[in-house]
Design a protein around this motif. Sequence first.
Motif, PDB file in Angstrom:
ATOM      1  N   PHE A   1      36.669  46.661  35.952  1.00 22.58           N
ATOM      2  CA  PHE A   1      35.379  46.405  35.310  1.00 22.58           C
ATOM      3  C   PHE A   1      34.523  45.481  36.181  1.00 22.58           C
ATOM      4  O   PHE A   1      33.338  45.725  36.394  1.00 22.58           O
ATOM      5  CB  PHE A   1      35.600  45.777  33.928  1.00 22.58           C
ATOM      6  N   THR A   2      35.137  44.429  36.700  1.00 25.07           N
ATOM      7  CA  THR A   2      34.426  43.467  37.548  1.00 25.07           C
ATOM      8  C   THR A   2      33.917  44.137  38.818  1.00 25.07           C
ATOM      9  O   THR A   2      32.756  43.951  39.208  1.00 25.07           O
ATOM     10  CB  THR A   2      35.347  42.279  37.902  1.00 25.07           C
ATOM     11  N   ALA A   3      34.778  44.907  39.460  1.00 22.87           N
ATOM     12  CA  ALA A   3      34.379  45.606  40.689  1.00 22.87           C
ATOM     13  C   ALA A   3      33.192  46.535  40.420  1.00 22.87           C
ATOM     14  O   ALA A   3      32.221  46.550  41.190  1.00 22.87           O
ATOM     15  CB  ALA A   3      35.560  46.383  41.259  1.00 22.87           C
ATOM     16  N   ASN A   4      33.262  47.280  39.338  1.00 20.63           N
ATOM     17  CA  ASN A   4      32.158  48.189  38.995  1.00 20.63           C
ATOM     18  C   ASN A   4      30.881  47.425  38.671  1.00 20.63           C
ATOM     19  O   ASN A   4      29.793  47.808  39.093  1.00 20.63           O
ATOM     20  CB  ASN A   4      32.545  49.091  37.821  1.00 20.63           C
ATOM     21  N   HIS A   5      31.016  46.347  37.925  1.00 20.88           N
ATOM     22  CA  HIS A   5      29.844  45.557  37.523  1.00 20.88           C
ATOM     23  C   HIS A   5      29.108  45.008  38.748  1.00 20.88           C
ATOM     24  O   HIS A   5      27.879  45.018  38.793  1.00 20.88           O
ATOM     25  CB  HIS A   5      30.270  44.410  36.604  1.00 20.88           C
ATOM     26  N   PHE A   6      29.852  44.543  39.728  1.00 19.96           N
ATOM     27  CA  PHE A   6      29.243  43.929  40.910  1.00 19.96           C
ATOM     28  C   PHE A   6      29.077  44.900  42.079  1.00 19.96           C
ATOM     29  O   PHE A   6      28.582  44.513  43.138  1.00 19.96           O
ATOM     30  CB  PHE A   6      30.043  42.705  41.353  1.00 19.96           C
ATOM     31  N   GLY A   7      29.511  46.146  41.891  1.00 19.28           N
ATOM     32  CA  GLY A   7      29.337  47.148  42.935  1.00 19.28           C
ATOM     33  C   GLY A   7      30.165  46.879  44.184  1.00 19.28           C
ATOM     34  O   GLY A   7      29.685  47.078  45.299  1.00 19.28           O
ATOM     35  N   ILE A   8      31.384  46.414  43.980  1.00 20.71           N
ATOM     36  CA  ILE A   8      32.265  46.132  45.116  1.00 20.71           C
ATOM     37  C   ILE A   8      33.547  46.957  44.985  1.00 20.71           C
ATOM     38  O   ILE A   8      33.849  47.496  43.920  1.00 20.71           O
ATOM     39  CB  ILE A   8      32.602  44.626  45.227  1.00 20.71           C
ATOM     40  N   ASN A   9      34.301  47.017  46.046  1.00 19.25           N
ATOM     41  CA  ASN A   9      35.557  47.756  46.079  1.00 19.25           C
ATOM     42  C   ASN A   9      36.637  46.942  45.367  1.00 19.25           C
ATOM     43  O   ASN A   9      36.807  45.757  45.650  1.00 19.25           O
ATOM     44  CB  ASN A   9      35.936  47.999  47.545  1.00 19.25           C
ATOM     45  N   ILE A  10      37.379  47.587  44.484  1.00 18.41           N
ATOM     46  CA  ILE A  10      38.424  46.870  43.742  1.00 18.41           C
ATOM     47  C   ILE A  10      39.515  46.334  44.672  1.00 18.41           C
ATOM     48  O   ILE A  10      40.071  45.266  44.434  1.00 18.41           O
ATOM     49  CB  ILE A  10      39.029  47.739  42.617  1.00 18.41           C
ATOM     50  N   ASP A  11      39.795  47.060  45.761  1.00 18.26           N
ATOM     51  CA  ASP A  11      40.800  46.572  46.711  1.00 18.26           C
ATOM     52  C   ASP A  11      40.350  45.272  47.371  1.00 18.26           C
ATOM     53  O   ASP A  11      41.175  44.404  47.644  1.00 18.26           O
ATOM     54  CB  ASP A  11      41.097  47.626  47.779  1.00 18.26           C
ATOM     55  N   ASP A  12      39.051  45.144  47.610  1.00 24.34           N
ATOM     56  CA  ASP A  12      38.524  43.890  48.148  1.00 24.34           C
ATOM     57  C   ASP A  12      38.641  42.773  47.109  1.00 24.34           C
ATOM     58  O   ASP A  12      39.015  41.644  47.428  1.00 24.34           O
ATOM     59  CB  ASP A  12      37.063  44.037  48.562  1.00 24.34           C
TER      60      ASP A  12
END
Length: 105
Positions: free
Chosen positions: A16-27
């Motif tokens: 959810f956080t990765a999607n919200h901020f538009g970043i890669n979840i692996d990062d």
Amino acid sequence: LREQTREAFLAAIPEFTANHFGINIDDLVGACRKRNVVYARNMMLAVITERYPRMSLNAKGDIIGGKNHSTIIHSLDTHADLLSVDREYRRDYSGFVEAIKSRWR
């Protein structure tokens, strides 16, 4: 039921956080130290801490890729500092919290 809700939240919050901020979840859960990733990671840890204040630092670290407890302390300290001085960070954090409240009522 409460424990299931907790586990479901903790399992879903990184994505959810990765999607919200538009970043890669692996990062987000990895070793990436780019500012935008650390920004999102700090906010995610702050939300987890607010929601589950008795959760151990090590358990929080496990959620984000096995980070050390001292890394979690540093992240939460940075979050508190930024909230007190950075208007944009405060606004972004409020928006993130509202998005979480909308998703997990």
